[in-house]
Design an enzyme around this catalytic site. Structure first.
Site, PDB file in Angstrom:
ATOM      1  N   HIS A  97       0.847  -1.190   0.000  1.00  0.00           N
ATOM      2  CA  HIS A  97       0.000   0.000   0.000  1.00  0.00           C
ATOM      3  C   HIS A  97       0.881   1.239   0.000  1.00  0.00           C
ATOM      4  O   HIS A  97       1.941   1.236   0.628  1.00  0.00           O
ATOM      5  CB  HIS A  97      -0.901   0.022   1.246  1.00  0.00           C
ATOM      6  CG  HIS A  97      -2.061   0.942   1.092  1.00  0.00           C
ATOM      7  ND1 HIS A  97      -1.976   2.284   1.360  1.00  0.00           N
ATOM      8  CD2 HIS A  97      -3.328   0.713   0.659  1.00  0.00           C
ATOM      9  CE1 HIS A  97      -3.145   2.831   1.110  1.00  0.00           C
ATOM     10  NE2 HIS A  97      -3.983   1.917   0.683  1.00  0.00           N
ATOM     11  N   ASP A 101      -7.989  -5.420   0.066  1.00  0.00           N
ATOM     12  CA  ASP A 101      -8.483  -6.309  -0.992  1.00  0.00           C
ATOM     13  C   ASP A 101      -8.094  -7.765  -0.784  1.00  0.00           C
ATOM     14  O   ASP A 101      -8.585  -8.644  -1.487  1.00  0.00           O
ATOM     15  CB  ASP A 101      -7.955  -5.827  -2.355  1.00  0.00           C
ATOM     16  CG  ASP A 101      -8.569  -4.491  -2.743  1.00  0.00           C
ATOM     17  OD1 ASP A 101      -9.770  -4.325  -2.526  1.00  0.00           O
ATOM     18  OD2 ASP A 101      -7.830  -3.629  -3.244  1.00  0.00           O
TER      19      ASP A 101
HETATM   20  N1  CMC Z   1       4.061  -7.480  -4.844  1.00  0.00           N
HETATM   21  C1  CMC Z   1       5.397  -7.437  -5.029  1.00  0.00           C
HETATM   22  N2  CMC Z   1       6.147  -6.334  -4.858  1.00  0.00           N
HETATM   23  C2  CMC Z   1       5.524  -5.223  -4.485  1.00  0.00           C
HETATM   24  C3  CMC Z   1       4.140  -5.178  -4.262  1.00  0.00           C
HETATM   25  C4  CMC Z   1       3.402  -6.375  -4.452  1.00  0.00           C
HETATM   26  N3  CMC Z   1       2.092  -6.394  -4.268  1.00  0.00           N
HETATM   27  N4  CMC Z   1       3.778  -3.917  -3.908  1.00  0.00           N
HETATM   28  C5  CMC Z   1       4.898  -3.203  -3.892  1.00  0.00           C
HETATM   29  N5  CMC Z   1       5.971  -3.979  -4.243  1.00  0.00           N
HETATM   30  C6  CMC Z   1       7.381  -3.580  -4.269  1.00  0.00           C
HETATM   31  C7  CMC Z   1       7.724  -2.795  -5.517  1.00  0.00           C
HETATM   32  O1  CMC Z   1       8.193  -3.601  -6.557  1.00  0.00           O
HETATM   33  C8  CMC Z   1       8.781  -1.841  -5.001  1.00  0.00           C
HETATM   34  O2  CMC Z   1      10.000  -2.548  -4.885  1.00  0.00           O
HETATM   35  P1  CMC Z   1      11.416  -1.750  -5.073  1.00  0.00           P
HETATM   36  O3  CMC Z   1      11.474  -0.745  -3.962  1.00  0.00           O
HETATM   37  O4  CMC Z   1      12.460  -2.800  -5.001  1.00  0.00           O
HETATM   38  O5  CMC Z   1      11.345  -1.098  -6.426  1.00  0.00           O
HETATM   39  C9  CMC Z   1       8.330  -1.526  -3.576  1.00  0.00           C
HETATM   40  O6  CMC Z   1       7.582  -2.680  -3.169  1.00  0.00           O
HETATM   41  C10 CMC Z   1       7.465  -0.292  -3.466  1.00  0.00           C
HETATM   42  O7  CMC Z   1       6.402  -0.421  -4.425  1.00  0.00           O
HETATM   43  P2  CMC Z   1       5.766   0.769  -5.219  1.00  0.00           P
HETATM   44  O8  CMC Z   1       5.171   0.233  -6.479  1.00  0.00           O
HETATM   45  O9  CMC Z   1       6.730   1.898  -5.320  1.00  0.00           O
HETATM   46  O10 CMC Z   1       4.619   1.181  -4.202  1.00  0.00           O
HETATM   47  P3  CMC Z   1       3.416   2.115  -4.531  1.00  0.00           P
HETATM   48  O11 CMC Z   1       3.114   2.841  -3.288  1.00  0.00           O
HETATM   49  O12 CMC Z   1       3.672   2.923  -5.746  1.00  0.00           O
HETATM   50  O13 CMC Z   1       2.223   1.091  -4.899  1.00  0.00           O
HETATM   51  C11 CMC Z   1       0.452  -0.439  -4.679  1.00  0.00           C
HETATM   52  C12 CMC Z   1       1.226   0.725  -4.018  1.00  0.00           C
HETATM   53  C13 CMC Z   1      -0.766  -0.738  -3.811  1.00  0.00           C
HETATM   54  C14 CMC Z   1      -0.017   0.002  -6.076  1.00  0.00           C
HETATM   55  C15 CMC Z   1       1.376  -1.681  -4.780  1.00  0.00           C
HETATM   56  O14 CMC Z   1       1.750  -2.107  -3.491  1.00  0.00           O
HETATM   57  C16 CMC Z   1       0.726  -2.817  -5.556  1.00  0.00           C
HETATM   58  O15 CMC Z   1       0.840  -2.859  -6.776  1.00  0.00           O
HETATM   59  N6  CMC Z   1       0.025  -3.765  -4.867  1.00  0.00           N
HETATM   60  C17 CMC Z   1      -0.714  -4.826  -5.534  1.00  0.00           C
HETATM   61  C18 CMC Z   1      -2.064  -4.293  -6.011  1.00  0.00           C
HETATM   62  C19 CMC Z   1      -3.022  -4.096  -4.858  1.00  0.00           C
HETATM   63  O16 CMC Z   1      -3.179  -4.933  -3.984  1.00  0.00           O
HETATM   64  N7  CMC Z   1      -3.736  -2.941  -4.889  1.00  0.00           N
HETATM   65  C20 CMC Z   1      -4.746  -2.602  -3.860  1.00  0.00           C
HETATM   66  C21 CMC Z   1      -4.293  -1.450  -3.015  1.00  0.00           C
HETATM   67  S1  CMC Z   1      -5.261  -1.206  -1.520  1.00  0.00           S
HETATM   68  C22 CMC Z   1      -6.856  -0.834  -2.002  1.00  0.00           C
HETATM   69  C23 CMC Z   1      -6.991   0.244  -3.013  1.00  0.00           C
HETATM   70  O17 CMC Z   1      -6.301   1.244  -3.016  1.00  0.00           O
HETATM   71  O18 CMC Z   1      -7.850   0.098  -3.851  1.00  0.00           O
END
Ligand code: CMC
Length: 428
Positions: free
Chosen positions: A306, A363
């Site tokens: 998140h 989720d």
């Molecule tokens: N699986 C694997 N790696 C992950 C995940 C994941 N679900 N989420 C983040 N990471 C890693 C990412 O690769 C990055 O690694 P590094 O620092 O080595 O590059 C690090 O963690 C930080 O990730 P980010 O993409 O910069 O984080 P963000 O804040 O931009 O993204 C997120 C947040 C929710 C989009 C992401 O965690 C994600 O894609 N999660 C899976 C989709 C999901 O469950 N979404 C629902 C979110 S909660 C409800 C809502 O908002 O609707």
């Protein structure tokens, strides 16, 4: 708000002193509004991770401690004790309603929850395979053609109530359409959640329908947990579209489109796909963990991570517990719940997830509950939408009343070619 503190930045030999805003929970923001017009500088923050786009008194999140409060009330207390209508009222108007306020509010919603007969025809022409989020987004825009509105405050207030009421009916109709079933009319004697259930599952308008209290409580909790989450992608989209002073229907329809994506609300459907894939692979958890760790795979552990929570998402904690209770009460044994728990355990022991502070989000467990309630997977994100619409409307209302209201218009850092001159086609 106090504006006594200041921040200093030093750039190109100049010192710039900027005001600092401190929120009611002590979080501190540098007020950079004059940075561009006063000094010619822009900030760079793709994805807006360090940008406060507004001041808001609706929802407070402390992602480090895993705290979520609507208007000051902890999410745990609201989920345990309140009805969806009470929390909707609270989120939009700022205080919990007394009995009269709640009765008046419900009467207003009842007066608005029917869908124009002509509008129902729109459903006929969507293919059976249409995703209900596409239907919902289109039909919310279409509502503006049946309910022309103005930007007067009185109209805005009525539009808010109209949208909350009609989204309940449209969401149920999107489901009935996907099942090829006739539409059921809304009923005044039922609560918001009961009426939604009745429009989803009643056999015909004249048929009796017994409300199952386990299902009712579960849906009530799910809708409350989804109701608002401050400046996420869809709420910011609603504020962004609303900032052009377009009508609220188009702003909310845009919110639906934003929520649909798999990184946002669409994740709940993708979580189930992932859990089923693990099941089909004979419980090969490590394969999915390894894939999620391998950036080149393009795969992420859905329902994990998140932007704000760097600790347990309090909504996931509530839902994990609720999933156990609901499945037990409905006498359902779903192997996907065990798979989810095992996957969570393995991920939380893996340094990749631990070091990045990736925890289950809202989720991760919601889909398992929806499945137990017999809600089809395509409807999962619609359920999220149904809960979230009042939150978007609270955000939209707040933004329209904000003394700092301006059209949203971020800047950029241009990295393309510098000036060059046109060359005729035969000389290229
Ligand atoms: N699986 C694997 N790696 C992950 C995940 C994941 N679900 N989420 C983040 N990471 C890693 C990412 O690769 C990055 O690694 P590094 O620092 O080595 O590059 C690090 O963690 C930080 O990730 P980010 O993409 O910069 O984080 P963000 O804040 O931009 O993204 C997120 C947040 C929710 C989009 C992401 O965690 C994600 O894609 N999660 C899976 C989709 C999901 O469950 N979404 C629902 C979110 S909660 C409800 C809502 O908002 O609707």
């Amino acid at each position: 708000m106090s504006e006594e503190k200041t921040a200093k930045i030093f750039i190109e030999g100049k010192e710039i002193e900027l005001p600092v805003i401190v929120g009611s929970e002590g979080e501190t923001a540098i007020d950079i509004r004059k940075l561009r017009t006063g000094y010619g500088y822009t900030t760079y923050d793709p994805g807006y991770g360090s940008t406060g786009s507004c001041q808001s008194s609706i929802t407070f999140i402390n992602g480090e401690k895993g705290i979520l409060r609507y208007r000051g009330y902890p999410i745990e207390e609201l989920a345990e004790n309140a009805s969806f209508e009470e929390v909707t009222y609270l989120t939009i108007y700022g205080e919990l309603p007394n009995k009269k306020q709640l009765a008046d509010f419900n009467a207003k919603l009842n007066s608005y929850d029917s869908i124009h007969e002509d509008m129902k025809k729109f459903f006929e022409n969507f293919p059976l395979s249409a995703h209900p989020m596409a239907i919902l987004s289109s039909l919310i825009t279409a509502l503006s053609t049946f309910n022309p509105t103005s930007d007067k405050i009185e109209d805005r207030e009525e539009d808010i109530l109209r949208l909350i009421a009609k989204v309940k009916t449209l969401s149920a109709y999107a489901y009935r359409k996907s099942q090829g079933l006739p539409f059921i009319y809304p009923r005044d004697e039922l609560t918001y959640v009961q009426d939604f259930m009745s429009m989803m599952w009643r056999k015909s308008n004249s048929a009796k329908y017994e409300i199952n209290p386990v299902l009712e409580k579960a849906i009530n909790v799910l809708l409350i947990l989804h109701l608002d989450h401050e400046q996420n992608c869809s709420a910011s989209t609603v504020r962004m579209v609303g900032s052009s002073q377009g009508n609220v229907y188009t702003a909310v329809a845009a919110g639906v489109a934003a929520l649909w994506g798999p990184l946002h609300g669409g994740a709940n459907q993708k979580v189930l796909d992932m859990l089923k894939a693990i099941q089909d692979d004979g419980g090969d958890y490590q394969k999915y963990i390894d894939m999620a760790k391998d950036k080149s795979s393009g795969f992420r552990l859905m329902g994990f991570g998140h932007r704000v929570y760097k600790n347990f998402d309090p909504r996931a904690t509530i839902l994990k517990k609720a999933a156990d209770g609901i499945l037990k009460e409905l006498n359902i044994q779903d192997p996907l719940l065990d798979i989810a728990k095992n996957l969570e355990k393995i991920a939380l022991e893996d340094d990749f997830f631990v070091s990045r502070k990736l925890f289950p989000n809202v989720d991760f467990y919601s889909g398992i509950i929806y499945r137990a309630l017999q809600i089809p997977e395509e409807m999962f994100t619609v359920m999220f939408t149904l809960g979230r619409v009042p939150g978007w409307l609270a955000q939209w209302r707040e933004s329209r009343e904000d003394p700092h209201f301006r059209i949203h218009r971020p800047r950029q850092i241009y990295t393309g070619p510098t000036e060059r001159h046109f060359v005729a086609i035969d000389k290229r």
